[in-house]
Design a protein around this motif. Structure first.
Motif, mmCIF file in Angstrom:
data_model
loop_
_atom_site.group_PDB
_atom_site.id
_atom_site.type_symbol
_atom_site.label_atom_id
_atom_site.label_comp_id
_atom_site.label_asym_id
_atom_site.label_seq_id
_atom_site.Cartn_x
_atom_site.Cartn_y
_atom_site.Cartn_z
ATOM 1 N N GLU A 170 -18.028 -6.520 -12.171
ATOM 2 C CA GLU A 170 -17.009 -6.071 -11.224
ATOM 3 C C GLU A 170 -16.013 -7.185 -10.959
ATOM 4 N N GLY A 171 -14.759 -6.824 -10.817
ATOM 5 C CA GLY A 171 -13.711 -7.811 -10.538
ATOM 6 C C GLY A 171 -12.474 -7.125 -10.016
ATOM 7 N N GLU A 172 -11.362 -7.836 -10.112
ATOM 8 C CA GLU A 172 -10.125 -7.279 -9.563
ATOM 9 C C GLU A 172 -9.034 -7.342 -10.627
ATOM 10 N N GLY A 173 -8.408 -6.230 -10.865
ATOM 11 C CA GLY A 173 -7.267 -6.195 -11.777
ATOM 12 C C GLY A 173 -5.970 -6.181 -10.989
ATOM 13 N N THR A 174 -4.901 -6.678 -11.616
ATOM 14 C CA THR A 174 -3.586 -6.607 -10.954
ATOM 15 C C THR A 174 -2.581 -5.983 -11.913
ATOM 16 N N PHE A 175 -1.588 -5.302 -11.360
ATOM 17 C CA PHE A 175 -0.460 -4.828 -12.182
ATOM 18 C C PHE A 175 0.683 -4.435 -11.264
ATOM 19 N N ARG A 176 1.874 -4.429 -11.841
ATOM 20 C CA ARG A 176 3.040 -3.903 -11.124
ATOM 21 C C ARG A 176 3.692 -2.874 -12.029
ATOM 22 N N ALA A 177 3.767 -1.663 -11.538
ATOM 23 C CA ALA A 177 4.361 -0.567 -12.320
ATOM 24 C C ALA A 177 5.878 -0.666 -12.227
ATOM 25 N N LYS A 178 6.524 -0.574 -13.412
ATOM 26 C CA LYS A 178 7.997 -0.630 -13.418
ATOM 27 C C LYS A 178 8.574 0.775 -13.249
ATOM 28 N N GLU A 179 9.907 0.817 -13.066
ATOM 29 C CA GLU A 179 10.605 2.115 -12.936
ATOM 30 C C GLU A 179 10.292 2.997 -14.145
ATOM 31 N N GLY A 180 10.117 4.272 -13.916
ATOM 32 C CA GLY A 180 9.893 5.219 -15.015
ATOM 33 C C GLY A 180 8.430 5.398 -15.371
ATOM 34 N N THR A 181 7.545 4.643 -14.714
ATOM 35 C CA THR A 181 6.116 4.792 -15.022
ATOM 36 C C THR A 181 5.481 5.840 -14.110
ATOM 37 N N HIS A 182 4.240 6.195 -14.448
ATOM 38 C CA HIS A 182 3.468 7.144 -13.635
ATOM 39 C C HIS A 182 2.121 6.516 -13.338
ATOM 40 N N PRO A 183 2.095 5.524 -12.439
ATOM 41 C CA PRO A 183 0.826 4.799 -12.212
ATOM 42 C C PRO A 183 -0.240 5.699 -11.571
ATOM 43 N N PHE A 184 -1.459 5.503 -12.021
ATOM 44 C CA PHE A 184 -2.617 6.241 -11.478
ATOM 45 C C PHE A 184 -2.857 5.847 -10.024
ATOM 46 N N CYS A 185 -2.607 4.542 -9.720
ATOM 47 C CA CYS A 185 -2.740 4.068 -8.338
ATOM 48 C C CYS A 185 -1.692 2.981 -8.117
ATOM 49 N N GLY A 186 -1.428 2.646 -6.885
ATOM 50 C CA GLY A 186 -0.406 1.646 -6.582
ATOM 51 C C GLY A 186 0.968 2.293 -6.460
ATOM 52 N N THR A 187 1.961 1.452 -6.144
ATOM 53 C CA THR A 187 3.314 1.936 -5.882
ATOM 54 C C THR A 187 4.276 1.271 -6.852
ATOM 55 N N ILE A 188 5.221 2.033 -7.359
ATOM 56 C CA ILE A 188 6.193 1.488 -8.318
ATOM 57 C C ILE A 188 6.942 0.322 -7.670
ATOM 58 N N GLY A 189 7.006 -0.778 -8.386
ATOM 59 C CA GLY A 189 7.751 -1.952 -7.917
ATOM 60 C C GLY A 189 6.926 -2.910 -7.081
ATOM 61 N N GLU A 190 5.710 -2.557 -6.737
ATOM 62 C CA GLU A 190 4.886 -3.456 -5.897
ATOM 63 C C GLU A 190 3.660 -3.920 -6.662
ATOM 64 N N LEU A 191 3.303 -5.199 -6.453
ATOM 65 C CA LEU A 191 2.090 -5.720 -7.096
ATOM 66 C C LEU A 191 0.874 -4.999 -6.514
ATOM 67 N N HIS A 192 0.020 -4.482 -7.407
ATOM 68 C CA HIS A 192 -1.158 -3.731 -6.957
ATOM 69 C C HIS A 192 -2.433 -4.449 -7.375
ATOM 70 N N ARG A 193 -3.431 -4.454 -6.495
ATOM 71 C CA ARG A 193 -4.753 -5.000 -6.819
ATOM 72 C C ARG A 193 -5.744 -3.854 -6.809
ATOM 73 N N GLU A 194 -6.551 -3.769 -7.851
ATOM 74 C CA GLU A 194 -7.498 -2.651 -7.954
ATOM 75 C C GLU A 194 -8.884 -3.194 -8.310
ATOM 76 N N GLY A 195 -9.909 -2.713 -7.604
ATOM 77 C CA GLY A 195 -11.282 -3.074 -7.955
ATOM 78 C C GLY A 195 -11.644 -2.425 -9.285
ATOM 79 N N GLU A 196 -11.931 -3.238 -10.292
ATOM 80 C CA GLU A 196 -12.190 -2.707 -11.639
ATOM 81 C C GLU A 196 -13.523 -3.203 -12.166
ATOM 82 N N VAL A 197 -14.033 -2.494 -13.149
ATOM 83 C CA VAL A 197 -15.229 -2.939 -13.863
ATOM 84 C C VAL A 197 -14.800 -3.340 -15.271
ATOM 85 N N ARG A 198 -15.212 -4.543 -15.683
ATOM 86 C CA ARG A 198 -14.987 -4.967 -17.069
ATOM 87 C C ARG A 198 -16.178 -4.435 -17.875
#
Ligand SMILES: [Zn+2]
Length: 364
Positions: A170-198
């Motif tokens: 278990e760990g934490e992933g980060t991403f920022r969705a750019k304009e035109g994307t359809h992110p599963f979670c998080g908000t377009i344009g904002e850095l998102h942190r998600e609890g993920e399993v490697r």
């Protein structure tokens, strides 16, 4: 039932990518969309075998040795292979062959020989190299089970007699969705942190496309992150030859006489007896002399194969007992493998082992 259903059952057992580079295993002749009327199982395709299928009214012949090994510029019936091709096409017979892919597969040709000899604790003599890879992917915790199970179903996670093997951190992933994307979670344009399993798991290289297709279809992210690594581990479940142990030790002569009988060998050739008892047996169906040094290294007391050249006999007195039982004789029970694969899946399907002995070698 269509012929292609039988072909895919055979290829699940002995995947075509397991065949050696020189080989031509797989569909030889015909269209597999046809309804199967029955399958005749054989070692070699000959005109007599095709006549046997025609007399039975069967439109599928499954052989170990491929009928076709080279390219043809014309097919006019000038040799037996061309005459078989013409006869099969004329009679709407499909010919399918599982050759070195069945030699190299778990439960294949050499396992059948080992079963006939009564060996246990079987290990592949020369495991396949460069055939495994590792997949690492990162999945939101809530979807990890679903993705992992889909990867297992697609062929990941098999190690020895264990399936569903994976490592999960278990760990934490980060991403920022750019304009035109359809992110599963998080908000377009904002850095998102998600609890993920490697999730880490292993797969055969030939399953790569299927596994990636599966991963992309089940992973919830629009752009799933994953890494693939080629592994240097040998694939101990696939490869050439087998080594195993006898239940009870036998003297060399007892053992050789038993092999001669079991495989109906007209004349069994062997090198000088070593004087030791037989406990550990290495073997390879067909022309397996290329595995002699691996057999010696494995500590086997005897090496059995179908063909050994004169010069290969030299220089091994006292190292190992070598026994040459004939190519056909060593592989004759291969058709029983086809029989059980098909019988298990399609219990009512018309199925018969060929009654023709296709061994071209006779003993005086
Ligand atoms: Zn063979």
């Amino acid at each position: 039932m269509k012929i292609k259903e039988i072909v895919s059952a055979l290829e699940r057992f002995a995947p075509l990518p397991l065949q050696d580079g020189f080989d031509n295993a797989g569909l030889q002749i015909g269209l597999t969309d046809a309804e199967a009327t029955g399958a005749l199982l054989c070692l070699d395709v000959t005109e007599a075998v095709l006549d046997e299928a025609i007399a039975l009214g069967y439109n599928l012949v499954i052989s170990h040795h491929p009928l076709i090994f080279k390219g043809y510029k014309s097919i006019t019936g000038k040799d037996y292979v061309e005459r078989c091709i013409l006869k099969a096409i004329k009679n709407d017979i499909v010919i399918y062959s599982a050759h070195t892919n069945l030699d190299n597969a778990q439960g294949g040709v050499n396992y059948k020989i080992a079963e006939k000899i009564g060996l246990k604790d079987l290990k592949v003599l020369e495991p396949k190299e460069n055939s495994l890879m590792k997949l690492v992917t990162f999945v939101p915790a809530a979807q990890a089970d679903m993705v992992r199970n889909a990867l297992f179903a697609a062929g990941c996670g098999n190690i020895g007699n264990y399936d569903s093997c994976s490592y999960n951190l278990e760990g934490e992933g980060t991403f920022r969705a750019k304009e035109g994307t359809h992110p599963f979670c998080g908000t377009i344009g904002e850095l998102h942190r998600e609890g993920e399993v490697r999730i880490e798991t292993i797969l055969p290289v030939f399953k790569k496309s299927e596994v990636i297709r599966t991963l992309l279809s089940v992973h919830p992210y629009e752009e799933p992150a994953f890494d693939l690594y080629l592994l240097q581990n040998d694939w101990t479940q696939a490869g050439s030859g087998i080594v195993g142990e006898l239940e009870e030790p036998e003297t060399e002569l007892e053992f050789l006489k038993r092999i001669k009988k079991t495989f109906e060998v007209g004349c069994l050739r062997h090198n000088k007896l070593t004087g030791r008892e037989i406990r550990k047996v290495a073997l390879c169906g067909g022309a397996g002399a290329f595995l002699l040094s691996q057999a010696i290294r494995s500590g086997a007391d005897v090496f059995i194969t179908g063909e050994i050249k004169y010069h290969d006999y030299f220089g091994h007195e006292g190292d190992i007992l070598m026994a040459e039982i004939g190519h056909y004789e060593s592989e004759q029970y291969t058709k029983e493998i086809f029989y059980s694969i098909i019988r298990d899946l399609f219990p009512n399907f018309a199925l018969q082992l060929s009654k023709i002995n296709t061994n071209p070698i006779k003993y005086l």
